[in-house]
Design an enzyme around this catalytic site. Structure first.
Site, mmCIF file in Angstrom:
data_model
loop_
_atom_site.group_PDB
_atom_site.id
_atom_site.type_symbol
_atom_site.label_atom_id
_atom_site.label_comp_id
_atom_site.label_asym_id
_atom_site.label_seq_id
_atom_site.Cartn_x
_atom_site.Cartn_y
_atom_site.Cartn_z
ATOM 1 N N GLU A 1 0.839 -1.194 0.000
ATOM 2 C CA GLU A 1 0.000 0.000 0.000
ATOM 3 C C GLU A 1 0.876 1.247 0.000
ATOM 4 O OE1 GLU A 1 -3.416 -0.306 2.597
ATOM 5 O OE2 GLU A 1 -3.251 1.812 3.144
ATOM 6 N N ASP B 1 0.210 5.352 0.626
ATOM 7 C CA ASP B 1 -0.863 6.197 1.160
ATOM 8 C C ASP B 1 -0.598 7.683 1.127
ATOM 9 O OD1 ASP B 1 -2.274 3.969 1.992
ATOM 10 O OD2 ASP B 1 -1.628 4.080 4.068
ATOM 11 N N GLU C 1 -3.024 10.435 3.091
ATOM 12 C CA GLU C 1 -4.222 10.657 3.884
ATOM 13 C C GLU C 1 -4.214 12.101 4.364
ATOM 14 O OE1 GLU C 1 -5.849 6.651 5.900
ATOM 15 O OE2 GLU C 1 -4.074 7.473 6.888
ATOM 16 N N HIS D 1 -0.690 12.970 5.743
ATOM 17 C CA HIS D 1 -0.119 11.777 6.352
ATOM 18 C C HIS D 1 0.266 10.812 5.230
ATOM 19 C CE1 HIS D 1 -0.252 8.448 9.471
ATOM 20 N NE2 HIS D 1 -0.516 7.741 8.397
ATOM 21 N N ASN E 1 2.276 6.981 4.173
ATOM 22 C CA ASN E 1 2.739 5.697 4.710
ATOM 23 C C ASN E 1 3.012 4.757 3.539
ATOM 24 O OD1 ASN E 1 3.433 3.766 6.603
ATOM 25 N ND2 ASN E 1 1.422 3.680 7.587
ATOM 26 N N ARG F 1 5.412 3.215 8.706
ATOM 27 C CA ARG F 1 6.438 4.052 8.071
ATOM 28 C C ARG F 1 5.857 5.438 7.795
ATOM 29 N NH1 ARG F 1 7.071 -0.961 4.869
ATOM 30 N NH2 ARG F 1 8.949 -2.043 5.596
ATOM 31 N N GLY G 1 -5.267 13.718 17.875
ATOM 32 C CA GLY G 1 -5.349 12.428 18.562
ATOM 33 C C GLY G 1 -6.734 12.059 19.030
#
Length: 297
Positions: free
Chosen positions: A104, A106, A108, A121, A123, A132, A202
């Protein structure tokens, strides 16, 4: 016998038909390239296939996927993100294979309170293993207009770019035991969904449903430089030359100017890098982190 004016009209009509056919034959659109996969009408293809929108309300988000699978490619999409108070929402745009050991790549986009910057974001998963993450602020308002988000994925590296500026490079480190996505074809996916348990600070900031529906927009998809995967074989054959003009991306790497731009982004806009999070990896940073540092020095 037709009059000269009638003949001229006939020729003009014929030429118009030819131009129209050529344009429709060459132009790509979302009807041709993507399927809406969920959302009960919250995802829409508009403007004769030139625009796709995803929306999210309290009942559901929405999503789409590419009709084609790809094994390597240079893929562009223009996105305009959810404006205003988008806290709690996530717009995901990524490549992914299937199965328990999936690959994958990514992008985001984590929503924000009005006036606060979006977090981009990124990864990379290989053989089902991710962790990662690198995160960035953007140097513009991604809700005010469309911007181009690109993934270059070839056998040597993955490069994430925004409006042509590289923000991240993940190199093939199989030589030191790090799996690299290179054998599983992937589809393109995108979704807009509620993740207020973690997306904004968060999970401290929840989605304000009085702002719904939230909408993200997409246009100008381009995967002309990509290897389509169908029936177990690739459109890029073993005889395909990566040195030819059309396939230079298969061996593309960052030149010195692009390397400087990458450093500029990472110095000024990166807010999280897993390779700098020693607390997260008490047994030592992942091996590719050591390799990337060695390349930089």
């Amino acid at each position: 016998m037709a009059s000269p004016s009638a003949s001229s009209l006939c020729i003009a009509t014929l030429l118009l038909a030819i131009v129209s056919w050529a344009t429709s034959a060459s132009a790509r659109n979302f009807y041709q390239d993507f399927d809406i996969t969920w959302g009960d009408g919250r995802a829409q293809i508009l403007n004769n296939g030139d625009l796709l929108t995803l929306s999210l309300d309290k009942a559901s988000g929405s999503g789409f996927q590419s009709k084609n699978e790809y094994l390597f490619g240079k893929i562009d999409m223009q996105l305009k993100l959810v404006p205003g108070n988008s806290a709690g929402t996530v717009t995901a745009y990524y490549l992914s294979s299937k199965g328990s050991t999936w690959d994958e790549i990514d992008f985001e986009f984590l929503g924000n309170l009005s006036g606060d910057p979006y977090i981009l974001h990124t990864n990379v998963f290989s053989q089902g293993k991710g962790n990662r993450e690198q995160q960035f602020y953007l140097w513009f308002d991604p809700t005010a207009d469309f911007h181009t988000y690109s993934i270059l994925w070839n056998p040597q590296r993955i490069i994430f770019s925004v409006d042509g500026t590289p923000i991240r490079e993940f190199k093939n480190a199989e030589s030191i035991g790090v799996p690299f996505p290179k054998s599983q074809p992937m589809r393109i996916y995108s979704s807009l969904w509620n993740a207020d348990d973690w997306a904004t600070r968060g999970g401290l900031v929840k989605t304000d449903w009085t702002q719904a529906p939230f909408t993200a927009s997409y246009r100008n998809f381009n995967a002309d430089n990509a290897c389509n995967w169908s029936s177990g074989s690739s459109s890029c054959t073993s005889s395909t030359s990566s040195s030819s003009d059309g396939n230079a991306w298969l061996s593309e790497e960052l030149d010195s100017t692009s390397q400087e731009r990458l450093k500029w982004v990472q110095s000024n806009y990166m807010i999280y890098n897993y390779c700098a999070d020693a607390k997260r990896f008490p047994q030592g940073l992942p091996p590719e982190c050591t390799m990337s540092r060695r390349h930089e020095t």
